[in-house]
Enzyme design. Structure first.
Site, PDB file in Angstrom:
ATOM      1  N   LYS A 193       5.798  -3.109  -1.037  1.00 54.50           N
ATOM      2  CA  LYS A 193       4.888  -2.464  -1.987  1.00 54.50           C
ATOM      3  C   LYS A 193       4.488  -3.477  -3.069  1.00 54.50           C
ATOM      4  CE  LYS A 193       5.634   1.187   0.489  1.00 54.50           C
ATOM      5  NZ  LYS A 193       6.528   2.314   0.319  1.00 54.50           N
TER       6      LYS A 193
HETATM    7  C1  LIG Z   1       7.268   3.480   0.906  1.00 50.58           C
HETATM    8  C2  LIG Z   1       6.821   4.876   0.885  1.00 50.58           C
HETATM    9  C3  LIG Z   1       7.659   5.948   0.574  1.00 50.58           C
HETATM   10  C4  LIG Z   1       9.138   5.819   0.413  1.00 50.58           C
HETATM   11  O1  LIG Z   1       9.546   4.851  -0.455  1.00 50.58           O
HETATM   12  P1  LIG Z   1      10.980   4.164  -0.294  1.00 50.58           P
HETATM   13  O2  LIG Z   1      11.108   3.414  -1.575  1.00 50.58           O
HETATM   14  O3  LIG Z   1      10.937   3.287   0.910  1.00 50.58           O
HETATM   15  O4  LIG Z   1      11.988   5.254  -0.151  1.00 50.58           O
HETATM   16  C5  LIG Z   1       7.109   7.209   0.484  1.00 50.58           C
HETATM   17  N1  LIG Z   1       5.806   7.420   0.708  1.00 50.58           N
HETATM   18  C6  LIG Z   1       4.969   6.425   1.046  1.00 50.58           C
HETATM   19  C7  LIG Z   1       3.523   6.725   1.273  1.00 50.58           C
HETATM   20  C8  LIG Z   1       5.456   5.130   1.157  1.00 50.58           C
HETATM   21  O5  LIG Z   1       4.633   4.142   1.538  1.00 50.58           O
END
Ligand SMILES: *Cc1c(COP(=O)(O)O)cnc(C)c1O
Length: 400
Positions: A193
């Site tokens: 991210k």
């Molecule tokens: C990455 C992600 C999550 C979950 O996040 P984590 O930190 O990996 O638990 C939830 N929703 C979306 C759309 C994501 O891309």
């Protein structure tokens, strides 16, 4: 070419000052629940323009806490787009609520207002009480939040934005997460991210009562705030002084905290958020321009109006039948040229767990998007030269 580095679809961008910030916490007195944790919440709230930020273990924990803070449970239903990471839907299941999957725009994978409206009607016909919408800002593009907020008002629903892809974006002049169009927004700081913490997440809100619930849920439902104590017999000594060891567990909570180690990294990364967002936007514009001659075999996704996205993914839509090759074949050929690609996402209702629960819904926009999508490398450390390699590889594969 063999000695050029492999280009993944996404990766973190860690500099020496990020490393120094982490080392500084490692040498300090607090590895968790210390000053870096408090500061991270404060700086994140400032960065997105929200009153409160509650940093937590990961984006999934953030979604779980949001579902709990809304007191969603059995009999309730949450509307979730079919194209997302599984965690968006799972958060409803964690608390026993039903999920009704909404279809998406085949050209960009985003849930439209009419998709959400149709899903509400389907859920109601099953006797479920629809209580919340969890729109997902796929790839960084923001859903039509003004339209969804209007729909939510009509049906008395609460909106939790899954903004895990969209930190740093702007919709209608409002920063994603500033609370103009939703009760809460959720972020992830997984390394792919835009802001990386190893593992990390957050819920942001402008609502004081929700913020207090979220803080309680993050740490065992325990408070040390004397004003909230319900056991004065245990809390105070004969002189009316608060017993220094006293705390109270007011509700069932979790340990969803972030360590100060992760928060130090997050704080350092947040200072670069504008630069990360700008670099990603530049790379997206460059892909759009350089890949345009590959139409109609390959198109960029349709762009949402009224926004400057905080891009997470660059999704290309490829006509595999016209190309005469499967997605797997193209991905393998690109990989051999040093280019990583990925599919975002397998529709969540296709997952065996959800098929067992709900069968296979008929969502034509979702199927069309899923058949075409291919995520290309996008991250701030991708140089123009690296990007040219990706583009060259695509030209060689699509226009040999
Ligand atoms: C990455 C992600 C999550 C979950 O996040 P984590 O930190 O990996 O638990 C939830 N929703 C979306 C759309 C994501 O891309």
């Amino acid at each position: 070419m063999a000695d050029l580095p492999f280009l993944p679809y996404g990766r973190q961008n860690i500099d020496e000052d990020d490393i120094a910030a982490v080392v500084q916490v490692l040498r300090s007195d607090y590895l968790t629940t210390g000053p870096a944790s408090a500061q991270f919440d404060e700086k994140l709230a400032q960065a997105v323009g929200a009153k409160h930020a509650i940093g937590c273990a990961n984006g999934t924990a953030a979604l779980h806490m949001a579902a709990l803070a809304l007191a969603l449970g059995p009999g309730d239903c949450v509307i979730v787009p079919a194209i997302t990471f599984t965690a968006t839907a799972n958060a409803a299941r964690f608390v026993g609520a039903q999920v009704e999957f909404a279809d998406v725009d085949p050209h960009n994978g985003l849930m439209r207002v009419e998709d959400a409206r149709a899903a509400i009607t389907r859920a109601q016909s099953k006797g479920w009480k629809v209580r919340a919408l969890f729109p997902v800002h796929l790839a960084g593009q923001v859903c039509d939040m003004a339209g969804l907020a209007q729909l939510a008002r009509e049906h008395d629903l609460t909106i939790v934005e899954d903004a895990c892809h969209a930190i740093g974006g702007i919709f209608d002049g409002h920063r994603v997460g500033d609370g103009t169009f939703s009760a809460m927004a959720v972020f992830s700081f997984h390394p792919v991210k835009t802001v990386a913490m190893g593992e990390g997440g957050a819920v942001v809100t402008n609502d004081d009562a929700l913020a207090q619930k979220l803080r309680d849920l993050r740490s065992h439902g325990i408070t040390r705030d004397a004003a909230r104590f319900r056991r004065p017999d245990l809390a105070f000594d004969a002189d009316g002084k608060t017993n220094p060891w006293h705390y109270e567990m007011l509700d069932l909570g979790f340990n969803y905290r972030l360590s100060d180690i992760a928060c130090a990294l997050g704080l350092s990364q947040l200072t670069k958020l504008p630069a990360f967002v700008a670099r990603r936007a530049r790379l997206v514009a460059r892909y759009d321009r350089l890949l345009a001659p590959l139409a109609p075999l390959l198109f960029p996704t349709n762009r949402q109006p009224r926004q400057n996205p905080g891009w997470h993914l660059y999704v290309a839509l490829v006509d595999f039948p016209a190309l005469g090759r499967s997605r797997t074949q193209l991905m393998e050929s690109l990989r051999a040229r040093g280019v990583g690609t990925q599919v975002h996402y397998i529709p969540v209702p296709h997952q065996p767990y959800y098929v067992d629960l709900y069968g296979r819904p008929d969502l034509p926009g979702t199927e069309a998007y899923f058949q075409h999508c291919l995520s290309l490398p996008l991250y701030p450390g991708l140089s123009d030269d690296d990007q040219d390699r990706v583009v060259d590889a695509l030209f060689q594969e699509l226009r040999p």
